[in-house]
Design a protein around this motif. Structure first.
Motif, PDB file in Angstrom:
ATOM      1  N   CYS A 271      -6.959   1.612  -1.290  1.00  0.00           N
ATOM      2  CA  CYS A 271      -5.465   1.777  -0.938  1.00  0.00           C
ATOM      3  C   CYS A 271      -4.601   2.288  -2.014  1.00  0.00           C
ATOM      4  O   CYS A 271      -4.492   1.742  -3.026  1.00  0.00           O
ATOM      5  CB  CYS A 271      -5.067   0.313  -0.488  1.00  0.00           C
ATOM      6  SG  CYS A 271      -3.473   0.164   0.103  1.00  0.00           S
TER       7      CYS A 271
ATOM      8  N   THR B 234      -1.430   2.510  -1.983  1.00  0.00           N
ATOM      9  CA  THR B 234      -0.190   1.537  -1.932  1.00  0.00           C
ATOM     10  C   THR B 234      -0.117   0.742  -3.250  1.00  0.00           C
ATOM     11  O   THR B 234       0.561   0.846  -4.018  1.00  0.00           O
ATOM     12  CB  THR B 234       0.526   0.978  -0.757  1.00  0.00           C
ATOM     13  OG1 THR B 234       0.283   2.241   0.373  1.00  0.00           O
ATOM     14  CG2 THR B 234       1.609   0.669  -0.883  1.00  0.00           C
ATOM     15  N   CYS B 235      -1.626  -0.084  -3.450  1.00  0.00           N
ATOM     16  CA  CYS B 235      -1.699  -1.074  -4.175  1.00  0.00           C
ATOM     17  C   CYS B 235      -2.489  -0.778  -5.261  1.00  0.00           C
ATOM     18  O   CYS B 235      -3.002  -1.745  -6.030  1.00  0.00           O
ATOM     19  CB  CYS B 235      -1.932  -2.514  -3.556  1.00  0.00           C
ATOM     20  SG  CYS B 235      -3.472  -2.293  -2.828  1.00  0.00           S
TER      21      CYS B 235
ATOM     22  N   CYS C 297      -0.152  -6.543   0.062  1.00  0.00           N
ATOM     23  CA  CYS C 297       0.341  -5.232   0.323  1.00  0.00           C
ATOM     24  C   CYS C 297       0.060  -4.915   1.772  1.00  0.00           C
ATOM     25  O   CYS C 297      -0.554  -5.319   2.570  1.00  0.00           O
ATOM     26  CB  CYS C 297      -0.595  -4.275  -0.282  1.00  0.00           C
ATOM     27  SG  CYS C 297      -0.594  -2.717   0.255  1.00  0.00           S
TER      28      CYS C 297
ATOM     29  N   GLU D 106      -0.118  -2.025   3.380  1.00  0.00           N
ATOM     30  CA  GLU D 106      -0.879  -1.051   3.664  1.00  0.00           C
ATOM     31  C   GLU D 106      -2.311  -1.605   4.221  1.00  0.00           C
ATOM     32  O   GLU D 106      -2.865  -1.279   5.303  1.00  0.00           O
ATOM     33  CB  GLU D 106      -0.728   0.061   2.552  1.00  0.00           C
ATOM     34  CG  GLU D 106      -1.266   1.228   3.212  1.00  0.00           C
ATOM     35  CD  GLU D 106      -0.695   2.079   4.177  1.00  0.00           C
ATOM     36  OE1 GLU D 106       0.632   1.800   4.388  1.00  0.00           O
ATOM     37  OE2 GLU D 106      -1.359   2.543   5.136  1.00  0.00           O
ATOM     38  N   CYS D 107      -2.671  -2.601   3.505  1.00  0.00           N
ATOM     39  CA  CYS D 107      -3.992  -2.659   3.483  1.00  0.00           C
ATOM     40  C   CYS D 107      -4.272  -4.501   3.718  1.00  0.00           C
ATOM     41  O   CYS D 107      -5.185  -4.930   3.649  1.00  0.00           O
ATOM     42  CB  CYS D 107      -5.039  -2.640   2.100  1.00  0.00           C
ATOM     43  SG  CYS D 107      -4.226  -3.399   0.656  1.00  0.00           S
TER      44      CYS D 107
END
Ligand SMILES: [Zn+2]
Ligand SMILES: [Zn+2]
Length: 391
Positions: free
Chosen positions: A145, A147-148, A202, A204-205
Motif C-alpha cells: 500500500c 498510502t501508508c 489507513c 486505502e488498505c
C-alpha cells in the motif's frame, strides 16, 4: 473402556508416580491430536488421559486397585487432559509456569510477515515448451500500500502499544486440573495478538498494509519445460501483511496436445503412413520438424524439416529413432524423435490395379497364403530380446 488402566499406560501395577508420569508423557507425545493426525489417536489420547487421571491420584488409584469404579462418582472433569493442547501438557510437566512469570510465552506476533506464494497456470503449445517462450502474464496479487507504505496507519498517525496486554500480545489464563495448575497464554483479543493497536487505520488498505492489484509481468519460460513444471519468479507473489516481503510466484506449465507429435519425457513420437508399394520399394520422405511450429527468421539456420529414409521392405510398425531431434532437456541434452511407420493397404482398386496385384501375387506364389500364426503382439522387451537373438 474396560481395558486395564495400567495396561493402557504400559506400566506395572506397582509403578511409582515418576514411572506413571513418564509413561503418560511418552504416550502424550505419541497420541496427542496436536502431534498425531491419525483419527484413532484422539480416542487413544482420551483413554490414556483418563488412565493417568486415575493412577496419578492416590485416592482414585487405591479405589481402582480395590476394584472400584474411579469414574463412578463425582469425578469432576475426568478425561479433561484431552481439552488441553499438547504444549499446555508439556508445559505442565516441564514447569512452563515456573517462576510465576509469563513463561513459555511467544510474545506479540509481528504485524509484518512474509507474503504467501502465488500460483498461476500457463498454457503453452508443444514447441513453446520445447524451445522456450517469453510471455506476458496478467497477475492479480497483493502489493504494498503506497498510502501508508505498509504500516497500516493513516498518514500522520502511528500504531500504539496495546493497553490490555501491555504490548505482550498475549494474556494468561490459569486453569486447575488433574495435571496441576495449567497456565495458558492466549492471544490478546484487544490487539489480536499484535501487541499494538492502530488507532487510525489507513483508508486505502484498512490497516493491512497492502492492496490488491493487477499487473503485467514478462515471463521467460525456459526450453524443455513440461506439463507440471513450475517456473519460480522470486518475490512476485503476495506482499505480506504489514507490507512484509512478497512471496514467490510460481507459473505452472500446461502443455497443449500437438496434432502430430506426442511427448514421452524428452522424446517425441509420431507416426508416418506410407503406401504399401512405397514400403515394399523403399522411398525417401520429407517431414516437418517441431521447430517448424515456431516462427523463424529467414536465416535462423533452424531446420524446419527432415528427411526420412524408408528402406525397401519396411514393415508396418517399424520404428526409426532420430537421435537428438526430440525436446531439449531442462538441464541440457536433447531427446530423440521416434517415427513409427504405418503401411497403408490400398482400399479401392480399379480393374487394372487389381490385375497387376493378382499377377504379382501369382509370381510370388501368394495367391492362397496359409497365413503365419505367431504369438500375440510382441512387447517392447520381446522385440529387444529378438534383436539380441538375431531374429
Ligand atoms: Zn495503507
Ligand atoms: Zn493486546
Amino acid at each position: 473402556m474396560s481395558q486395564d488402566l495400567y495396561d493402557l499406560l504400559g506400566v506395572d501395577r506397582d509403578a511409582d508416580d515418576t514411572a506413571i508420569k513418564k509413561a503418560y508423557r511418552r504416550l502424550a507425545r505419541q497420541y496427542h491430536p496436536d502431534v498425531n493426525p491419525e483419527p484413532e489417536a484422539q480416542d487413544k489420547f482420551k483413554e490414556i488421559s483418563r488412565a493417568y487421571e486415575v493412577l496419578s491420584d492416590p485416592q482414585k488409584r487405591s479405589a481402582y486397585d480395590r476394584g472400584g469404579d474411579p469414574f463412578g462418582g463425582g469425578a469432576a472433569g475426568f478425561g479433561q487432559g484431552a481439552g488441553f493442547s499438547f504444549t499446555d501438557i508439556m508445559d505442565a510437566f516441564f514447569g512452563g509456569h515456573a517462576g510465576g512469570g509469563a513463561g513459555g510465552g511467544r510474545g506479540p506476533r509481528p504485524r509484518v510477515r512474509r507474503g504467501q506464494d502465488a500460483l498461476i497456470r500457463l498454457d503453452v503449445d508443444l514447441a513453446e515448451a520445447a524451445f522456450g517462450v517469453t510471455r506476458e502474464l496478467k497477475v492479480d496479487t497483493a502489493v504494498l500500500c503506497t498510502t501508508c507504505h505498509g504500516d497500516g496507519a493513516a498518514p500522520g498517525s502511528h500504531p500504539v502499544p496495546c493497553e490490555t496486554c501491555r504490548g505482550q500480545g498475549e494474556v494468561a489464563h490459569v486453569q486447575r486440573s488433574f495435571l496441576g495448575e495449567i497456565r495458558t497464554l492466549r492471544p490478546c483479543a484487544a490487539c489480536r495478538g499484535f501487541g499494538t493497536i492502530i488507532p487510525e487505520p489507513c483508508r486505502e488498505c484498512s490497516g493491512d498494509g497492502r492492496v490488491r492489484s493487477r499487473r503485467t509481468l514478462t515471463v521467460k519460460i525456459p526450453a524443455g519445460v513440461d506439463t507440471g513444471t513450475r517456473v519460480q519468479l522470486a518475490e512476485q507473489g503476495e506482499v505480506g501483511p504489514g507490507g512484509g516481503p512478497a512471496g514467490d510466484l510460481y507459473v505452472e506449465i500446461q502443455v497443449a496436445p500437438h496434432r502430430v507429435f506426442t511427448r514421452h519425457g524428452n522424446d517425441l513420437h509420431c507416426t508416418v503412413t506410407v503406401p504399401m508399394t512405397a514400403a515394399a520399394l523403399g522411398t525417401s520422405l520429407t517431414l516437418p520438424t517441431l521447430e517448424a511450429d515456431v516462427e523463424q527468421g529467414a536465416d535462423s539456420g533452424v531446420e524446419t524439416e527432415f528427411s526420412l529414409e524408408i528402406p525397401a521392405g519396411t514393415q508396418s510398425g517399424t520404428e526409426q529413432v532420430l537421435r537428438g531431434r526430440g525436446v531439449p532437456g531442462l538441464r541440457g541434452g536433447r531427446g530423440d524423435l521416434v517415427v513409427s511407420v504405418a503401411v497403408e493397404t490400398p482400399q479401392r482398386l480399379d480393374a487394372r490395379q487389381e490385375e497387376l496385384l493378382r499377377e504379382l501375387a501369382a509370381i510370388r506364389g501368394e495367391e492362397t497364403p496359409s497365413g503365419q500364426v505367431k504369438p500375440g503382439s510382441k512387447s517392447f522387451f520381446g522385440r529387444l530380446r529378438d534383436a539380441f537373438d538375431g531374429h
